[in-house]
Structure formats: C-alpha cells, structure tokens
Design a protein around this motif. Structure first.
Motif, short mmCIF file in Angstrom:
data_model
loop_
_atom_site.label_atom_id
_atom_site.label_comp_id
_atom_site.label_asym_id
_atom_site.label_seq_id
_atom_site.Cartn_x
_atom_site.Cartn_y
_atom_site.Cartn_z
N ASP A 32 82.74 15.22 29.99
CA ASP A 32 81.55 15.12 29.39
C ASP A 32 81.00 16.50 29.31
OD1 ASP A 32 81.44 12.26 29.11
OD2 ASP A 32 80.30 12.22 31.20
N HIS A 103 70.47 14.33 22.23
CA HIS A 103 71.57 13.60 22.47
C HIS A 103 71.65 13.52 24.07
CE1 HIS A 103 76.31 13.54 22.01
NE2 HIS A 103 75.61 12.43 22.73
N ARG A 105 74.02 12.61 27.15
CA ARG A 105 75.10 12.28 27.57
C ARG A 105 75.50 11.47 28.84
NH1 ARG A 105 79.10 14.48 24.38
NH2 ARG A 105 78.29 16.10 22.83
N GLU A 127 74.99 7.35 24.35
CA GLU A 127 76.36 6.97 24.27
C GLU A 127 76.27 5.61 24.87
OE1 GLU A 127 78.34 10.29 26.40
OE2 GLU A 127 78.11 11.70 24.65
N ASP A 128 77.36 4.75 24.65
CA ASP A 128 77.32 3.36 25.03
C ASP A 128 77.50 3.36 26.52
OD1 ASP A 128 77.91 0.55 25.22
OD2 ASP A 128 79.91 0.88 25.00
N THR A 139 73.61 4.93 18.74
CA THR A 139 74.71 4.72 19.71
C THR A 139 75.89 4.92 19.47
OG1 THR A 139 73.05 2.84 20.69
CG2 THR A 139 75.24 2.82 21.52
N ILE A 140 76.44 5.87 20.30
CA ILE A 140 78.03 6.20 20.19
C ILE A 140 78.88 5.16 20.76
CG2 ILE A 140 79.74 8.12 20.27
CD1 ILE A 140 77.18 9.97 19.93
N PHE A 142 83.05 4.74 21.82
CA PHE A 142 84.08 5.44 21.88
C PHE A 142 85.42 4.88 21.71
CE2 PHE A 142 81.15 7.99 24.25
CZ PHE A 142 81.17 9.17 23.38
N GLY A 164 82.49 7.35 18.02
CA GLY A 164 82.67 8.71 18.52
C GLY A 164 84.06 9.01 19.10
N LYS A 166 86.32 10.99 22.52
CA LYS A 166 86.45 11.89 23.46
C LYS A 166 87.63 12.89 23.16
CE LYS A 166 83.41 9.72 26.46
NZ LYS A 166 82.63 10.36 27.19
N THR A 376 80.59 14.46 16.06
CA THR A 376 79.30 14.45 16.78
C THR A 376 78.38 14.99 15.89
OG1 THR A 376 80.52 15.05 18.99
CG2 THR A 376 78.29 15.49 18.75
#
Length: 387
Positions: A32, A103, A105, A127-128, A139-140, A142, A164, A166, A376
C-alpha cells in the motif's frame, strides 16, 4: 481496463495544477505504501500537487524525495470522540489545502474520508474492501474476477467501478543485468553442479512442501531423473538464515527416495535464483513473485491454494492458446499437474524457451509499477473531464 498509452497524456493534461490527497494508515514498508508513493511521484511528474495524510513511518522521507507532501493524521483512531473530531479535522485540512479529490487506501478512516469528501463536494476514490466502499464516487477493484462479480451484483453502480492494479517494481528485474558469475556463485553456495537443471520452489509456504515433494516423486517413478540428458534437481528455497536442520523435510525426502534429487537451501538472491532455474514455482497468493520471475524470463508455475482461484499474473492453457502461454497455473490439489509442468519446462528446447521468456517478460510489464501509476492517475482524471 483503461488502454495503456494514450491515458498517460490525458492524465497529465487533466491533472496538471490539481491537488490530490491520498490517505493511508501509515507509511510503513508494504504494497500500500509502495503504491501510494508511486502515485505521488506520478502526480508530481504530471504537474499535480500530491498530498499524503496518515501515520508516520520509515517511508516518509522517500515520499518527500519523490515529490509528495506528508501531512500527519491518525486514521486508525478507535475512540468514538477522537473519530468524530477527526471528521471535522480532515475536512478542515482538505479545505485549507485546496484538495480536489481524496483517495483512501484501505478501509481505515473510511467514514472520516467520506465525511470530508461530501462536505467539500469533491470525489472520493476508495479501494474494494466490501460493500461499504460502494458509496464512494469510484471504487477500485484489483482483479477482473472481483470487478465482474461487483458489476453482476450491483449493475446500477457499474459506472463507478474501475479496474486497478497492485503494481510490482520491476526496475531490477532484468536477466541481462545479472552477471553469469552471480549465477555460478549461487549454484556453488547451493552445492549444485554447473550442468544440473533446477526446479526451484520460490518462497512457497511450508504447507506446500509435501505437494512439492510428491510432484518430484512422481517424476522419479517415471525414471525422469535417471535420464542423463536431464540431470535435474528440485530445490526447496527457504528464507535467509533458516535452520535447515529443523522440521521433517529430510525425513520426508528419504521416505520418498528423493535423497539425490531434492535439495533444501537457505536464501540466495531471488532474482539470481530465477535466472538459474529451468522452472520457478511461486505461490499464487504472492503475485509479485510470479511477476518478477516472468520479468526475469524464468518459466513460471503458479501454485494455487483453495482461496487463490483467480490468477492473472501467468497466462496458461486452456485459458490461452499454447502460443501465448507464459507459464503454468497449478490447481491446489494437483501435484501431478506440477509434475507435468516441470517435465514440459525441462523439455523445452532453446528456441521455445527463449520465446516463452520473451512472452513472459512482456506480460510481466503489464503488472509494473509504471502501469499501476498510469491506471491510478486515469482513475483520478475521469473526475475532471467535465470540469
């Protein structure tokens, strides 16, 4: 997923002069914080002002060196009075700094971030982390699987969902940059002869050890190891400093008759181990390991567990044609599947291996930190297209 290429130009145009605030519990080493710093650096390059609020950590100096501005803020407060105060405090902070998008995280501080965004009437990107995140403006997700499931369950919100990534730092993952002498030194430290070909378990969890040994035993029963053209060793790589005398590894190896074919080692540079391998076995739960191995051109088998059913880091049959394959995906209860993958990898000719290495390296770049940052920034930019 946003197309790669044109989005970078659009991001710079739409984000230049904007002030973006990222919220993170602490800037401690981990994925993160890595993503947060990479996004801040990309925002700075795009001409935006990159603010990061959260708990202090050892990576604050790196954030500042790469163009980010750190603002101390406690997102993890559990005291109800402190949490209530933090809502007003974050809103005031964001207003005074001229923040135009937040944003968050992770899930820590979601109520605080939502309050600030709604009060200032600015977008909130989350983020989800479950259904609560869906009230954010974006909502992102991954993984493609998670995104597809969300779109199926909440089709009326699909316009708020984005894919999104990682990302993985691949700047040091180039086989051309690894001197053959380093490979030779690693082999020597492991007690492996120069001509022996290696199947390396790369940071597999201990509960996969039996799986690894059973696959080796299946090949042994086929007399695969007795073929002089192969000269194969299965290598279980433990972490640096591991006590190789502990546990039942040696007893299990002897019981399966694999004394001459299986080796347990401690440490050794991971990148060098990949270059030295005819096949790398990596856990599906650690996407980074599979991506790094492919970036280094190593044939890679990703071992699924019961909870790691969605794998995107490796392209494998039958999901793709054989001509597009970059590795193997092994089901959680299939040592025979891993044995077949090892046999196929070890039988690859030089040309076939080189072609697979090129495909794998190219595929790995789709998971790079650069692409993560571009996606992003594209997510941020979508909120400024009409302004």
């Amino acid at each position: 997923m946003t197309p790669w290429g044109e989005e970078e130009i659009a991001n710079h145009q739409l984000l230049s002069g904007r002030t973006i605030l990222q919220l993170i519990p602490a800037l401690d080493p981990g994925p993160d914080a890595f993503a947060c710093i990479e996004a801040a650096a990309a925002l700075d390059e795009a001409g935006a002002r990159a603010l990061v609020a959260g708990g202090e950590g050892p990576l604050v100096s790196e954030l500042q060196a790469r163009g980010g501005v750190f603002l101390p803020f406690d997102l993890t407060a559990r005291n109800p009075l402190t949490a209530t105060f933090n809502r007003s405090r974050l809103a005031a902070l964001a207003e005074s700094e001229g923040v135009e998008l937040i944003h968050l995280r992770g899930d820590a501080g979601f109520a605080v971030a939502l309050h600030a965004a709604r009060k200032l009437r600015i977008p909130l990107v989350a983020e989800d982390f479950g259904p609560a995140a869906l009230v954010a403006d974006t909502t992102i997700f991954f993984s493609q699987e998670a995104l597809g499931q969300a779109e199926a369950v909440w089709p009326h919100l699909a316009g708020r969902f984005v894919r999104g990534l990682k990302g993985v730092d691949l700047r040091d993952c180039s086989a051309q940059d690894i001197d053959p002498a380093r490979v030779g030194k690693l082999r020597e430290s492991w007690g492996v002869r120069p001509h022996e070909r290696l199947v390396v378990a790369l940071d597999l969890p201990d509960d996969r050890r039996k799986f690894f040994l059973v696959a080796a035993a299946q090949l042994a029963r086929k007399n695969f190891f007795e073929n002089e053209a192969q000269e194969v060793r299965f290598v279980w790589r433990d972490s640096d400093g591991a006590d190789l005398t502990s546990g039942s590894f040696e007893a299990e190896t002897r019981q399966l008759g694999l004394d001459r074919h299986v080796l347990r080692v401690a440490g050794g540079e991971r990148a060098v181990a990949c270059v030295a391998s005819a096949l790398v076995a990596a856990p599906a739960a650690e996407t980074r390991l599979g991506v790094e191995a492919q970036a280094l051109g190593a044939p890679t088998a990703v071992l699924q567990s019961a909870v790691d059913q969605s794998v995107e880091a490796v392209l494998a049959t039958p999901q793709v044609d054989l001509s597009r394959r970059t590795g193997w995906i092994i089901p959680p209860d299939s040592p025979s599947g891993f044995a077949r993958a090892a046999e196929e990898a070890l039988r690859l000719g030089a040309t076939a291996r080189e072609r697979m290495a090129l495909r794998a390296s190219e595929h790995a770049r789709a998971f790079s930190s650069e692409r993560m940052s571009a996606l992003t920034l594209a997510t941020y930019a979508r909120h400024f297209r009409a302004t």
